[in-house]
Design a protein around this motif. Structure first.
Motif, PDB file in Angstrom:
ATOM      1  N   GLY A 101       0.707  -1.223  -0.227  1.00 21.46           N
ATOM      2  CA  GLY A 101       0.450   0.215  -0.258  1.00 21.46           C
ATOM      3  C   GLY A 101       0.684   1.456   0.256  1.00 21.46           C
ATOM      4  O   GLY A 101       0.749   2.531  -0.351  1.00 21.46           O
ATOM      5  N   ARG A 102       2.273   1.089   1.318  1.00 22.93           N
ATOM      6  CA  ARG A 102       2.795   2.349   0.855  1.00 22.93           C
ATOM      7  C   ARG A 102       3.252   2.694  -0.438  1.00 22.93           C
ATOM      8  O   ARG A 102       3.570   3.478  -0.767  1.00 22.93           O
ATOM      9  CB  ARG A 102       3.944   2.555   2.391  1.00 22.93           C
ATOM     10  N   ILE A 103       3.965   1.624  -1.378  1.00 19.90           N
ATOM     11  CA  ILE A 103       4.830   1.606  -2.278  1.00 19.90           C
ATOM     12  C   ILE A 103       3.740   2.346  -3.375  1.00 19.90           C
ATOM     13  O   ILE A 103       3.916   3.407  -4.207  1.00 19.90           O
ATOM     14  CB  ILE A 103       4.822   0.330  -3.301  1.00 19.90           C
ATOM     15  N   TYR A 104       2.410   2.121  -3.490  1.00 17.58           N
ATOM     16  CA  TYR A 104       1.463   2.300  -5.223  1.00 17.58           C
ATOM     17  C   TYR A 104       1.440   3.715  -3.886  1.00 17.58           C
ATOM     18  O   TYR A 104       0.874   4.421  -5.006  1.00 17.58           O
ATOM     19  CB  TYR A 104       0.422   1.694  -4.092  1.00 17.58           C
ATOM     20  N   ALA A 105       0.851   4.163  -2.807  1.00 13.67           N
ATOM     21  CA  ALA A 105       1.324   5.738  -2.532  1.00 13.67           C
ATOM     22  C   ALA A 105       1.958   6.604  -3.001  1.00 13.67           C
ATOM     23  O   ALA A 105       1.965   7.409  -3.858  1.00 13.67           O
ATOM     24  CB  ALA A 105       0.436   5.626  -1.197  1.00 13.67           C
ATOM     25  N   LYS A 106       3.195   5.271  -2.554  1.00 15.62           N
ATOM     26  CA  LYS A 106       4.535   6.437  -2.606  1.00 15.62           C
ATOM     27  C   LYS A 106       4.944   7.348  -4.368  1.00 15.62           C
ATOM     28  O   LYS A 106       4.756   8.157  -5.328  1.00 15.62           O
ATOM     29  CB  LYS A 106       5.331   5.897  -2.048  1.00 15.62           C
ATOM     30  N   LEU A 107       4.826   6.152  -5.153  1.00 18.72           N
ATOM     31  CA  LEU A 107       4.201   5.754  -6.778  1.00 18.72           C
ATOM     32  C   LEU A 107       3.512   6.617  -7.334  1.00 18.72           C
ATOM     33  O   LEU A 107       3.587   6.340  -8.578  1.00 18.72           O
ATOM     34  CB  LEU A 107       4.524   4.414  -6.895  1.00 18.72           C
ATOM     35  N   ASN A 108       2.330   6.770  -7.306  1.00 19.40           N
ATOM     36  CA  ASN A 108       1.712   7.751  -6.975  1.00 19.40           C
ATOM     37  C   ASN A 108       0.440   6.090  -8.402  1.00 19.40           C
ATOM     38  O   ASN A 108       0.173   6.911  -9.762  1.00 19.40           O
ATOM     39  CB  ASN A 108       1.277   8.243  -8.217  1.00 19.40           C
ATOM     40  N   MET A 109       0.452   5.055  -7.994  1.00 24.15           N
ATOM     41  CA  MET A 109      -0.203   3.829  -8.345  1.00 24.15           C
ATOM     42  C   MET A 109      -1.053   3.250  -8.232  1.00 24.15           C
ATOM     43  O   MET A 109      -1.199   3.121  -7.109  1.00 24.15           O
ATOM     44  CB  MET A 109       1.254   3.479  -9.649  1.00 24.15           C
ATOM     45  N   HIS A 110      -1.948   2.349  -9.099  1.00 21.26           N
ATOM     46  CA  HIS A 110      -3.211   2.081  -8.843  1.00 21.26           C
ATOM     47  C   HIS A 110      -3.149   0.675  -9.540  1.00 21.26           C
ATOM     48  O   HIS A 110      -3.994  -0.740  -8.425  1.00 21.26           O
ATOM     49  CB  HIS A 110      -4.206   2.600  -8.901  1.00 21.26           C
ATOM     50  N   LYS A 111      -2.354   0.268 -10.132  1.00 19.00           N
ATOM     51  CA  LYS A 111      -2.052  -1.038 -10.831  1.00 19.00           C
ATOM     52  C   LYS A 111      -0.655  -1.713 -10.699  1.00 19.00           C
ATOM     53  O   LYS A 111       0.460  -1.554 -10.345  1.00 19.00           O
ATOM     54  CB  LYS A 111      -2.790  -0.969 -12.242  1.00 19.00           C
ATOM     55  N   GLN A 112      -0.695  -3.156 -10.751  1.00 23.69           N
ATOM     56  CA  GLN A 112       0.590  -4.422 -10.399  1.00 23.69           C
ATOM     57  C   GLN A 112       1.573  -3.539 -12.077  1.00 23.69           C
ATOM     58  O   GLN A 112       2.096  -3.837 -12.064  1.00 23.69           O
ATOM     59  CB  GLN A 112      -0.255  -5.402 -10.041  1.00 23.69           C
TER      60      GLN A 112
END
Length: 156
Positions: A101-112
């Motif tokens: 969750g933190r990875i996606y939030a930091k990178l502003n991404m939503h998909k694998q």
């Protein structure tokens, strides 16, 4: 968009990325705002312009993510499931979920798939992924040896 709805003059109707370059489809009479026309699109009787722009910046994961988040990002981008990552890195399932969750939030991404593209564009992914595998193999080997020396610990 329905057939009778008219797009605004400078509104982007669609956008896509080719070789890291963002392209927008706009009406033929739209203003360019300093962007280059890289092509045209004709649908029925209407003509649209394809505007090219600057290449999308690829975030440097080594700077943005912690070492553990980086390990998890590489494994997620390779298609590993959360439980598999937890077993491989010897951490809990919930810890992996929090890191993800933190990875996606930091990178502003939503998909694998977005994460996989970002990792693939880095210069280090093969070396980093190899080090994760090596670390796992060392841990597993050490546990097996520990199990042989101490009968109270079952061998894996």
């Amino acid at each position: 968009m329905t057939s009778n709805a008219q797009p605004r003059q400078n509104e982007s109707l669609a956008c896509f990325s080719v070789d890291g370059q963002r392209c927008d489809i706009v009406c033929e009479n739209a203003s360019f705002n300093g962007r280059a026309v890289v092509g045209t699109l004709i649908l029925g009787e209407r003509t649209y312009l394809v505007l090219g722009g600057k290449a999308e910046a690829v975030p440097d994961l080594m700077v943005l993510l912690t070492p553990r988040e980086l390990d998890i990002a590489v494994l997620v981008s390779k298609g590993w499931k959360v439980k598999e990552i937890a077993r491989r890195l010897d951490i809990s399932f919930n810890t992996v979920r929090v890191h993800t969750g933190r990875i996606y939030a930091k990178l502003n991404m939503h998909k694998q798939s977005e994460l996989a593209i970002c990792v693939a564009k880095q210069s280090w992914p093969r070396r980093r992924a190899a080090s994760i595998s090596d670390d796992f193999q060392k841990k597993t080997r050490n546990r097996r040896e520990l199990g042989r020396r101490h009968p109270a610990f079952p061998a894996l």
